[in-house]
Design an enzyme around this catalytic site. Structure first.
Site, PDB file in Angstrom:
ATOM      1  N   ASP A  69       0.834  -1.198   0.000  1.00 28.27           N
ATOM      2  CA  ASP A  69       0.000   0.000   0.000  1.00 28.27           C
ATOM      3  C   ASP A  69       0.877   1.260   0.000  1.00 28.27           C
ATOM      4  OD1 ASP A  69      -2.397   1.442   0.044  1.00 28.27           O
ATOM      5  OD2 ASP A  69      -3.292   0.112   1.531  1.00 28.27           O
ATOM      6  N   ASP A 116     -10.741   2.457  -3.009  1.00 27.69           N
ATOM      7  CA  ASP A 116     -11.041   1.170  -2.381  1.00 27.69           C
ATOM      8  C   ASP A 116     -12.512   0.829  -2.600  1.00 27.69           C
ATOM      9  OD1 ASP A 116      -8.479   1.181  -1.437  1.00 27.69           O
ATOM     10  OD2 ASP A 116      -9.010   1.487   0.666  1.00 27.69           O
TER      11      ASP A 116
END
Length: 449
Positions: free
Chosen positions: A182, A243
């Site tokens: 990430d 997301d």
């Protein structure tokens, strides 16, 4: 004959319902001999023989998220016992391709040990992460792991923080097969972090699929276009945008983003280098957090769309509680075959006048340089199921069906095609005009006669 295709006009991309957004199109023409074929050309892969088809598996985030309170939420907290139970259930589906088991964020202790090393939470993962990976491998599954380029993960746990070599060696020691990295709390720059991490992973000599999040942290599309050629050399797949969440709005806006940016995204996808629109939201969601469970039509639409997009097929549901309807969706072998097509050519949205609000999504399934000789898949869906402003949870009464019509000439096929609809296994032959109605989603594979 000529091919009529459209791209969504970026200037008209506003916060309107998807059923309206997808009508805002501009039209251009291209020769069928070169136009669409050229627009489906692919970039070169990260050439190490890994991730030659979109990865499939299960990831912990969508269901367990960062739930660490095992006292009050014993069944949905992120711990060794609950995750191994999910892994054993996932193993039932590995023959279909679901062979990656992914640990997402929040498995570590918040504090590093006396040596400065990130370690597993001792209460929730008392045996440690190497042992956990051994249990995953014993089930015949691949072991996926999560971390972050920065000082901390998005959940606030220790990140890589520039210690690329040390972290890569830890991944080798733990025998991790897949790393999702990430981009929260980045160290210096995304380009430096992801490039150095890729180099360090390669230097270990240990095979590992590398999933990057760099594009998801870049807001301007022209800037993203500039970094994709760099990503293809260092990553096997990458997150592009927001997301995913169980709410209808999340999935609808992701699909709209892929429609709007079809040509760019398709041009950089292929074996060993994939775009990743995030996880499949198919199945029930945890009680805490008040996350809605998508409707069956919404699940069917997403599964067909992700296959058309040559996207990773990563489940995020509770495999302890799968209904027969849900299982029938994600175990549909004909749609999985589209997803895992060896040529890896990503599908794109095409809009024709009066066709259908969703547009016609088309994916080539072979490498013929002549469009009229190609096998391909196409899909349409009822946008009422994804209308998040007027029907945010997808449960209100809606337009039962939507009509669609387009010409095979619009797709570059002047002759007759034989198709199979993959949810019903119904075979149909089309010549000239293609007309019909769609209640939730239709996805076909076709071949010219």
């Amino acid at each position: 004959c000529t091919l009529l295709f459209t791209l969504i006009n970026a200037d008209t991309h506003k916060h309107n319902p998807i059923s309206f957004k997808l009508k805002n199109m501009s039209y251009t023409k291209a020769s069928t001999s070169l136009g669409l074929f050229a627009s489906f050309q692919q970039a070169h892969a990260k050439d190490d023989g890994q991730a030659l088809t979109p990865p499939m598996g299960w990831m912990s985030w969508e269901y367990f998220r960062c739930e660490t309170d095992c006292k009050n939420h014993p069944k949905t907290c992120l711990n060794e016992e609950n995750l191994l139970a999910q892994a054993k259930l996932l193993a039932k589906y590995k023959h279909l391709g679901y062979d990656n088991f992914h640990m997402d964020d929040c498995y570590l202790s918040k504090e590093r040990n006396s040596k400065g090393e990130a370690v597993a939470d001792p209460e929730r993962f008392p045996h440690g992460m190497k042992w956990f990976g051994e249990q995953i491998h014993a089930l015949g599954l691949k072991y996926g792991m999560y971390s972050d380029t920065g000082s901390h993960t998005c959940g606030g746990y220790p990140g890589v923080n520039g210690e690329w070599t040390e972290f890569a060696n830890k991944m080798k020691e733990w025998e991790v097969d897949y790393l999702k990295l990430d981009g929260c709390y980045r160290n210096v720059s995304y380009e430096l972090d992801y490039t150095e991490m890729s180099k360090a992973l390669t230097a270990t000599g240990h095979d590992i699929v590398f999933s990057c999040s760099w594009p998801a942290y870049v807001s301007q599309e022209n800037a993203k276009a500039e970094i994709y050629p760099k990503l293809e050399k260092i990553c096997h797949l990458w997150r592009n945008w927001d997301d995913i969440q169980p709410a209808t709005k999340s999935r609808a806006t992701i699909m709209d983003y892929w429609a709007k940016n079809s040509d760019l995204l398709a041009s950089v996808a292929g074996p060993g280098h994939w775009n990743d629109p995030d996880m499949l939201v198919i199945g029930n969601q945890p009680e805490q957090g008040n996350f809605p469970t998508p409707t069956i039509p919404q699940m069917k639409i997403q599964f067909a769309m992700w296959a058309t997009l040559a996207a990773p097929m990563i489940l995020g549901n509770d495999l302890n509680n799968v209904t027969a309807e849900e299982e029938a969706i994600f175990t549909n072998e004909a749609i999985i075959a589209v997803s895992q097509n060896k040529y890896g050519r990503q599908g794109k949205a095409r809009q024709f006048p009066n066709a259908v609000p969703s547009g016609v999504w088309v994916r080539p399934l072979d490498d013929s340089p002549f469009l009229a000789l190609q096998k391909f898949s196409w899909m349409v869906y009822n946008t009422a199921h994804m209308d998040y402003l007027n029907n945010p949870d997808g449960t209100k009464p809606m337009q039962a069906t939507q009509k669609f019509q387009f010409s095979l000439n619009d797709l570059g096929f002047p002759g007759k095609i034989t198709c199979t609809e993959l949810y019903t296994n119904k075979q149909e032959t089309f010549e000239g005009a293609v007309t019909g109605t769609v209640s939730d989603v239709l996805i076909y594979t076709c071949a010219p006669q």
